[in-house]
Design an enzyme around this catalytic site. Structure first.
Site, PDB file in Angstrom:
ATOM      1  CE  LYS A   1      -3.807   5.119   0.443  1.00 21.44           C
ATOM      2  NZ  LYS A   1      -2.480   4.372   0.572  1.00 21.44           N
TER       3      LYS A   1
ATOM      4  CG  ASP B   1      -1.846   1.169   1.350  1.00 21.65           C
ATOM      5  OD1 ASP B   1      -3.006   0.991   0.629  1.00 21.65           O
ATOM      6  OD2 ASP B   1      -1.445   2.279   1.845  1.00 21.65           O
TER       7      ASP B   1
ATOM      8  CE  LYS C   1       7.453   2.734   8.916  1.00 20.85           C
ATOM      9  NZ  LYS C   1       7.913   2.575  10.232  1.00 20.85           N
TER      10      LYS C   1
END
Length: 324
Positions: free
Chosen positions: A82, A48, A275
């Site tokens: 994004k 991501d 993360k």
């Protein structure tokens, strides 16, 4: 080494999205490349990212290294990015997507989100990139009057062109989703919002899932990532990893607090993107789906909810309200 594999969530078109992915926010420089490479090496199949993280080129280097060594093929990995707020005008959407694709070294994104429902004035990448919140790179937040519909329709064209497989929205409320459904020719497949035991978002999750969206939780560990940024709100909030309720459940399962928090999320049919700084942490997070919490334990963790949100632009950027 036996690698763990993530369970999957089925999207509205039948695709199987990895439920446990790896986040890249606050990975910088060679550490970003090494983290992505290590994540893929240890079994992750969803990465991501975002333009705003300022590390897509390095993350792409890690991905390409893994592909070059035969650890993965491109088709194995869900690459996620994004759209930043300064690229919401229809004439800038393709520019942003193609820049991010080039940085990752890929020809399409598996999921591409609208990062925030906040349109800011365009900033040329030649001025500064990523643009960030400040128009002048210092202190001025300059809004632009671009409706989400304009942005969404430009993204739909990029799905038609094969540059994006699935569209998503991030940091939006249920009311805005309802509006989006009224005109979206290609409906969003995924909603990404801040969810952790201090902010369970039960109603938002219920609504999104009822409409066929998968829901991805970010900041699964609550204040932890924001403590790194010296956020006053995060610094005065007890860490979840040391919360007695979390520790008690972890001890019952011979698991770590991180695993308990992640399993609490995935048992709610949420995807997670933690993360990780080390291969050991990466493997630990992937293994969080190897046990089940009882209904009572799920209730104990959910009982920590106080509606506490750490990622609220209004805290740091004047006039950027998106939550009531």
């Amino acid at each position: 080494m036996v690698m763990s594999r993530s369970p999957t969530l089925r999207l509205r078109d039948g695709s199987e999205m990895p439920q446990i992915g790896m986040g890249t926010w606050k990975h910088y420089g060679t550490k970003a490349a090494d983290a992505v490479y290590a994540g893929l090496q240890n079994g992750y199949r969803l990465v991501d990212g975002a333009c705003d993280y300022g590390n897509e080129k390095e993350c792409g280097d890690g991905l390409q290294r893994a592909i070059g060594e035969g650890i993965v093929e491109r088709a194995d990995v869900w690459v996620v990015s994004k759209l930043w707020n300064t690229f919401h005008r229809k004439e800038h959407v393709a520019e942003a997507v193609k820049r991010s694709l080039a940085d990752w070294g890929v020809s399409y994104f598996d999921i591409y989100y609208v990062h925030f429902p906040i349109s800011l004035a365009y900033v040329s990448p030649e001025v500064h990139y990523p643009p960030g919140w400040y128009f002048d790179g210092k202190s001025e937040v300059k809004h632009d009057s671009v409706p989400l519909r304009e942005t969404w329709e430009a993204l739909e064209e990029l799905v038609d062109a094969g540059l994006i497989r699935h569209l998503g929205v991030s940091n939006v409320c249920s009311a805005l989703l309802m509006d989006l459904f009224k005109y979206a020719r290609i409906k969003p497949s995924v909603l990404q919002i801040e969810i952790h035991p201090y902010n369970t978002q039960a109603r938002a999750v219920e609504y999104a899932q009822s409409q066929g969206l998968a829901v991805t939780a970010y900041s699964s560990f609550g204040p932890l990532g924001f403590r790194e940024l010296s956020s006053p709100k995060a610094l005065r909030t007890p860490p979840l990893f040391t919360h007695p309720a979390v520790i008690s459940v972890a001890q019952k399962h011979d698991a770590t607090p991180a695993q308990i928090i992640l399993r609490w999320a995935t048992q709610r049919d949420l995807a997670v993107i933690p993360k990780s700084n080390t291969p050991e942490m990466m493997r630990e997070n992937l293994q969080s789906a190897s046990f089940n919490l009882t209904e009572e334990e799920m209730g104990v963790i959910s009982g920590l909810d106080v509606g506490l949100r750490f990622n609220d632009p209004a805290d740091d950027f004047a006039g950027c309200y998106i939550f009531s």
